[in-house]
Structure formats: C-alpha cells, structure tokens
Design a protein around this motif. Sequence first.
Motif, PDB file in Angstrom:
ATOM      1  N   ASP A   4     -11.493  57.356  69.117  1.00 53.81           N
ATOM      2  CA  ASP A   4     -10.872  57.150  70.420  1.00 53.81           C
ATOM      3  C   ASP A   4     -12.001  56.897  71.421  1.00 53.81           C
ATOM      4  N   LEU A   5     -12.224  55.624  71.742  1.00 51.67           N
ATOM      5  CA  LEU A   5     -13.379  55.270  72.568  1.00 51.67           C
ATOM      6  C   LEU A   5     -13.292  55.811  73.990  1.00 51.67           C
ATOM      7  N   GLU A   6     -12.089  56.049  74.487  1.00 53.61           N
ATOM      8  CA  GLU A   6     -11.965  56.648  75.810  1.00 53.61           C
ATOM      9  C   GLU A   6     -12.464  58.092  75.802  1.00 53.61           C
ATOM     10  N   THR A   7     -12.147  58.811  74.723  1.00 53.86           N
ATOM     11  CA  THR A   7     -12.648  60.177  74.581  1.00 53.86           C
ATOM     12  C   THR A   7     -14.159  60.167  74.421  1.00 53.86           C
ATOM     13  N   VAL A   8     -14.653  59.234  73.609  1.00 55.40           N
ATOM     14  CA  VAL A   8     -16.101  59.117  73.393  1.00 55.40           C
ATOM     15  C   VAL A   8     -16.813  58.782  74.706  1.00 55.40           C
ATOM     16  N   LYS A   9     -16.199  57.914  75.498  1.00 56.17           N
ATOM     17  CA  LYS A   9     -16.804  57.540  76.771  1.00 56.17           C
ATOM     18  C   LYS A   9     -16.959  58.739  77.695  1.00 56.17           C
ATOM     19  N   PRO A 137     -19.524  72.562  70.610  1.00 56.35           N
ATOM     20  CA  PRO A 137     -18.532  72.454  71.682  1.00 56.35           C
ATOM     21  C   PRO A 137     -18.648  71.126  72.434  1.00 56.35           C
ATOM     22  N   GLY A 138     -17.533  70.440  72.557  1.00 53.63           N
ATOM     23  CA  GLY A 138     -17.495  69.173  73.277  1.00 53.63           C
ATOM     24  C   GLY A 138     -17.790  67.950  72.422  1.00 53.63           C
ATOM     25  N   LEU A 139     -18.284  68.163  71.207  1.00 53.27           N
ATOM     26  CA  LEU A 139     -18.674  67.023  70.362  1.00 53.27           C
ATOM     27  C   LEU A 139     -17.833  66.905  69.088  1.00 53.27           C
ATOM     28  N   ARG A 140     -16.726  67.630  69.020  1.00 57.79           N
ATOM     29  CA  ARG A 140     -15.964  67.671  67.768  1.00 57.79           C
ATOM     30  C   ARG A 140     -15.534  66.298  67.291  1.00 57.79           C
ATOM     31  N   VAL A 141     -15.043  65.464  68.192  1.00 57.17           N
ATOM     32  CA  VAL A 141     -14.570  64.148  67.761  1.00 57.17           C
ATOM     33  C   VAL A 141     -15.699  63.337  67.140  1.00 57.17           C
ATOM     34  N   LEU A 142     -16.909  63.443  67.685  1.00 62.58           N
ATOM     35  CA  LEU A 142     -18.051  62.706  67.142  1.00 62.58           C
ATOM     36  C   LEU A 142     -18.508  63.296  65.811  1.00 62.58           C
ATOM     37  N   GLU A 143     -18.552  64.604  65.719  1.00 60.89           N
ATOM     38  CA  GLU A 143     -19.045  65.237  64.501  1.00 60.89           C
ATOM     39  C   GLU A 143     -18.071  65.074  63.341  1.00 60.89           C
ATOM     40  N   LYS A 144     -16.775  65.120  63.620  1.00 62.07           N
ATOM     41  CA  LYS A 144     -15.804  64.874  62.557  1.00 62.07           C
ATOM     42  C   LYS A 144     -15.832  63.397  62.133  1.00 62.07           C
ATOM     43  N   THR A 153     -13.564  64.181  54.316  1.00 64.41           N
ATOM     44  CA  THR A 153     -12.200  64.098  54.839  1.00 64.41           C
ATOM     45  C   THR A 153     -12.066  65.104  55.975  1.00 64.41           C
ATOM     46  N   ASN A 154     -11.378  64.720  57.026  1.00 63.48           N
ATOM     47  CA  ASN A 154     -11.222  65.621  58.168  1.00 63.48           C
ATOM     48  C   ASN A 154     -10.120  66.646  57.932  1.00 63.48           C
ATOM     49  N   HIS A 155     -10.474  67.922  58.122  1.00 60.32           N
ATOM     50  CA  HIS A 155      -9.504  69.017  58.117  1.00 60.32           C
ATOM     51  C   HIS A 155      -8.781  68.959  59.470  1.00 60.32           C
ATOM     52  N   ARG A 156      -8.024  69.967  59.808  1.00 63.01           N
ATOM     53  CA  ARG A 156      -7.322  69.965  61.091  1.00 63.01           C
ATOM     54  C   ARG A 156      -8.333  69.784  62.229  1.00 63.01           C
ATOM     55  N   PHE A 157      -7.899  69.120  63.290  1.00 65.25           N
ATOM     56  CA  PHE A 157      -8.798  68.859  64.406  1.00 65.25           C
ATOM     57  C   PHE A 157      -8.954  70.086  65.298  1.00 65.25           C
ATOM     58  N   GLY A 158      -7.870  70.837  65.432  1.00 71.32           N
ATOM     59  CA  GLY A 158      -7.923  72.017  66.295  1.00 71.32           C
ATOM     60  C   GLY A 158      -6.853  73.017  65.910  1.00 71.32           C
ATOM     61  N   LEU A 159      -6.573  73.929  66.798  1.00 72.81           N
ATOM     62  CA  LEU A 159      -5.571  74.962  66.545  1.00 72.81           C
ATOM     63  C   LEU A 159      -4.149  74.435  66.628  1.00 72.81           C
ATOM     64  N   PHE A 160      -3.989  73.221  67.105  1.00 72.08           N
ATOM     65  CA  PHE A 160      -2.682  72.690  67.458  1.00 72.08           C
ATOM     66  C   PHE A 160      -2.037  71.807  66.390  1.00 72.08           C
ATOM     67  N   ASP A 161      -2.784  71.349  65.380  1.00 79.21           N
ATOM     68  CA  ASP A 161      -2.238  70.330  64.487  1.00 79.21           C
ATOM     69  C   ASP A 161      -1.998  70.805  63.054  1.00 79.21           C
ATOM     70  N   GLN A 162      -2.171  72.091  62.799  1.00 75.14           N
ATOM     71  CA  GLN A 162      -1.853  72.653  61.484  1.00 75.14           C
ATOM     72  C   GLN A 162      -1.892  74.164  61.575  1.00 75.14           C
ATOM     73  N   VAL A 163      -0.987  74.814  60.869  1.00 77.39           N
ATOM     74  CA  VAL A 163      -1.019  76.276  60.768  1.00 77.39           C
ATOM     75  C   VAL A 163      -2.072  76.656  59.730  1.00 77.39           C
ATOM     76  N   LEU A 164      -2.939  77.596  60.078  1.00 76.06           N
ATOM     77  CA  LEU A 164      -3.897  78.146  59.125  1.00 76.06           C
ATOM     78  C   LEU A 164      -3.939  79.653  59.318  1.00 76.06           C
ATOM     79  N   ILE A 165      -3.290  80.360  58.399  1.00 78.29           N
ATOM     80  CA  ILE A 165      -3.213  81.818  58.469  1.00 78.29           C
ATOM     81  C   ILE A 165      -4.452  82.398  57.792  1.00 78.29           C
TER      82      ILE A 165
END
Length: 281
Positions: A4-9, A137-144, A153-165
């Motif tokens: 997402d180049l807008e996020t990268v920008k 912190p702040g660089l997750r999109v670039l590091e993934k 392969t990318n695991h969940r991006f954050g706490l919001f896109d998959q349940v992980l108990i």
Amino acid sequence: MQLDLETVKKIVLNALEEDIGEGDITSELLISDESRSKAEFITRQRAVVCGIPILELIFSLEATNLEYFPNVIEGSNIQSGQKIFTVSGNTKSILKLERVSLNILQRLCGISTTTRQYADIIKHTNAKILDTRKTTPGLRVLEKYAVWIGGGTNHRFGLFDQVLIKDNHLQAVSGDIFKALELAKKAKEKGLKIEIECDSLEQFKKVLEFGAADIVMLDNMTPDLLIEAVKMNNGRFILEASGGINLANIKAIAETGIDHISIGSLTHSAGNIDIGLDFIA
C-alpha cells in the motif's frame, strides 16, 4: 503481498521529518544549489534485494530534481560490490534523502535475506515460513513485505484480522480451552480464522476433542513431539510450529510434516545488510 504505497509514503515522510527537521545544515553551508551529482547504492555483502519500490517512492518526492533507476530486480540474489540503484541530479536533494533511503534498504534487505536462508533450507518440504507481529513499531508493513519478498508467508497483520488464543488468553479464562474456543467461535461470523496455541500434546488433545479451531500453534515442541502431533491431527487442522526455531533446526522441524513454521527472529533479529551510497560524479 501488495504494498500500500499510501501507507508507505506516510512512513517515509515521518522518517524524513525526523531526519531533516528544519533542514540539512551541512549541505546548505557547503554545497551550491546548482551542484549536480550521480550516486549508486552498492552492497558490501551478498543479499536478497528488497526495497526498490520504496526507493522509487522516496526519490520521486524530489521528482523535478532527480533521475533514478534500479540496477537489479526486486527479490533477486546479489553479490558483494553489485549496484542496486542509481540516482542522479541535484546534490542537495540526494544527500537529503540518503540516510532514510539507506536505513530502509539495509533493513529490508536484511529481513529478505534472512527469510530466504530459511526458505531455501526447507524448499524440499511443503512447510511454509511465517512471520509474526514481532516487528519494529511503525514499520510492520515494510518488514512483512520484506519477509514476503524473501520467500516467506505473512501471518496475521495485527490483532484485528485473526483470532490467536495464546497462553495469556487461556490464563484469563482459568486455563479452560473449551471455554476459550467456545467464546472465540463468534469470530467465524466475521469470516475470521481461529488459531490456538498449545504447549503440550495434552492441550492439543483437548483442541482435537472440541474442534472449532482452524489452526493450532504447537509451541516449543521437539521434532519428535511434532511428528506425534501430525499423526494425531490426521489432516484435521493446519499445524504451526513456533518457538526456538533457527537455521540449525528448521530442516528437522519442516520434515515432521508440519504445515507452517512461524519465526519471530525474521524481523526482530535480522541484521541489516551493509549497503553504501557512493557518489561517482
């Protein structure tokens, strides 16, 4: 993974604001506005290239002053001394963008190179290398993105896109796996997958008994225990090995028949690649 180049920008602009502040004092004092230069990003060690789109974005911010082009393809293997990217134009503009460009390129190449090392070791198996949320912190999109370029392969991006108990969640419900999975089932209504961590085969047996999960993370288990878990599972859930995984033991882990192998060190411990920006004219 599509960047997402807008996020990268936004990331790039924040980094430039942090570095430049009110201006490049040294360049303003020493270099004329008319000065022009040509510079090359050159690696000092073997690497997997990652960051070309980000460099293009960075230097496009000075589009009227600079010309630039990549010398290699994103994701390619390069040797020490090889050129990665060339930029020419206003000297002050190049110097203003130099450090942020190098910081990002060195970091991402380090992650992609590390990931490729792991991926190459297990390419004879069906196991996939996964990243984690253990990112800067702040660089997750670039590091993934760098993990993906390296063959992971990318695991969940954050706490919001998959349940992980995980263990702390289980502690909050008195260790009751059945209760945790029952409460988590509501996520299915939103189309989210459910993953649960098990640190013993006894816990895994309870998950097999209850069902509901899509993925089971087997934490810090030896290859022998993983082999047993794969037999017990019989193809029911996606199985993910995690914890204590390194270049020395990943082959044995992948050969157990496990589906996924998540490795936090891909992002939290990968070393930067030594890359320099050399002015040649």
